[in-house]
Scaffold this active site. Structure first.
Site, PDB file in Angstrom:
ATOM      1  N   HIS A 138     -19.598  85.017  44.600  1.00 52.47           N
ATOM      2  CA  HIS A 138     -19.966  85.273  43.209  1.00 52.47           C
ATOM      3  C   HIS A 138     -18.880  84.795  42.252  1.00 52.47           C
ATOM      4  O   HIS A 138     -17.758  84.532  42.668  1.00 52.47           O
ATOM      5  CB  HIS A 138     -20.261  86.759  42.974  1.00 52.47           C
ATOM      6  CG  HIS A 138     -19.055  87.628  43.111  1.00 52.47           C
ATOM      7  ND1 HIS A 138     -18.559  88.014  44.336  1.00 52.47           N
ATOM      8  CD2 HIS A 138     -18.237  88.164  42.183  1.00 52.47           C
ATOM      9  CE1 HIS A 138     -17.485  88.771  44.153  1.00 52.47           C
ATOM     10  NE2 HIS A 138     -17.265  88.874  42.853  1.00 52.47           N
ATOM     11  N   HIS A 181     -17.204  85.463  38.197  1.00 47.63           N
ATOM     12  CA  HIS A 181     -17.057  86.215  36.948  1.00 47.63           C
ATOM     13  C   HIS A 181     -16.449  85.271  35.919  1.00 47.63           C
ATOM     14  O   HIS A 181     -15.447  84.610  36.205  1.00 47.63           O
ATOM     15  CB  HIS A 181     -16.084  87.393  37.109  1.00 47.63           C
ATOM     16  CG  HIS A 181     -16.632  88.546  37.870  1.00 47.63           C
ATOM     17  ND1 HIS A 181     -17.265  89.602  37.261  1.00 47.63           N
ATOM     18  CD2 HIS A 181     -16.636  88.806  39.195  1.00 47.63           C
ATOM     19  CE1 HIS A 181     -17.628  90.471  38.179  1.00 47.63           C
ATOM     20  NE2 HIS A 181     -17.256  90.015  39.363  1.00 47.63           N
ATOM     21  N   TYR A 197     -19.208 101.667  10.244  1.00 49.90           N
ATOM     22  CA  TYR A 197     -18.996 100.748   9.124  1.00 49.90           C
ATOM     23  C   TYR A 197     -20.294 100.534   8.354  1.00 49.90           C
ATOM     24  O   TYR A 197     -20.336 100.620   7.126  1.00 49.90           O
ATOM     25  CB  TYR A 197     -18.455  99.401   9.637  1.00 49.90           C
ATOM     26  CG  TYR A 197     -18.290  98.377   8.555  1.00 49.90           C
ATOM     27  CD1 TYR A 197     -17.166  98.389   7.734  1.00 49.90           C
ATOM     28  CD2 TYR A 197     -19.251  97.399   8.338  1.00 49.90           C
ATOM     29  CE1 TYR A 197     -17.011  97.441   6.732  1.00 49.90           C
ATOM     30  CE2 TYR A 197     -19.112  96.458   7.332  1.00 49.90           C
ATOM     31  CZ  TYR A 197     -17.981  96.480   6.534  1.00 49.90           C
ATOM     32  OH  TYR A 197     -17.832  95.556   5.532  1.00 49.90           O
ATOM     33  N   GLN A 254     -21.544 101.801   4.309  1.00 49.41           N
ATOM     34  CA  GLN A 254     -21.731 100.792   3.274  1.00 49.41           C
ATOM     35  C   GLN A 254     -22.509 101.337   2.081  1.00 49.41           C
ATOM     36  O   GLN A 254     -22.249 100.981   0.949  1.00 49.41           O
ATOM     37  CB  GLN A 254     -22.433  99.556   3.833  1.00 49.41           C
ATOM     38  CG  GLN A 254     -21.570  98.752   4.776  1.00 49.41           C
ATOM     39  CD  GLN A 254     -20.222  98.417   4.155  1.00 49.41           C
ATOM     40  OE1 GLN A 254     -20.133  97.712   3.176  1.00 49.41           O
ATOM     41  NE2 GLN A 254     -19.158  98.972   4.732  1.00 49.41           N
TER      42      GLN A 254
END
Length: 134
Positions: free
Chosen positions: A62, A64, A126, A130
């Site tokens: 495999h 990554h 955040y 607003q």
């Protein structure tokens, strides 16, 4: 690790992807020699296609990757480029690999996770704040 902010002509971005994909049938064919060639192919493909793989590690079966790509590049195209080009080049470069794997090096599926410079909670707070500033 702090992600880079990348400036393109029409956008500024900091998008990272953690990709994981396996060899077909989980065959343990990613020897150190094949791994070195794979890393080189991915780096060259990134230069050609406009993405950066800042970390690449493999097991015997495999891979990554930590990849950053502009927002106009779809993740499916990114994976298609990485898997398709690397398979084609590695199967040509290593005839024994082609004998063992046939015409398919990679399993068709993959895992992808997004990585950013802010957590989901930070972004959510955040956005929620607003309205108060308006």
């Amino acid at each position: 690790m702090q992600m880079k902010i990348i400036h393109h002509r029409t956008c500024v971005f900091s998008i990272g992807y953690h990709l994981v994909f396996c060899t077909k049938y989980r065959r343990k064919v990613l020897t150190p020699t094949v791994e070195a060639a794979l890393k080189q192919v991915i780096a060259e493909t990134g230069i050609e296609k406009g993405f950066e793989a800042s970390a690449i590690e493999t097991g015997l079966d495999h891979v990554h990757l930590f990849v950053s790509a502009p927002p106009h590049v779809s993740i499916s195209d990114l994976v298609k480029w990485i898997k398709g080009i690397s398979a084609r080049k590695l199967l040509v470069a290593f005839p024994d690999l082609k004998k063992r794997m046939g015409s398919h090096l990679w399993n068709p599926s993959y895992y992808v996770g997004t990585v950013g410079d802010m957590s989901a909670d930070v972004v959510r707070r955040y956005i929620e704040n607003q309205k108060e500033k308006a």
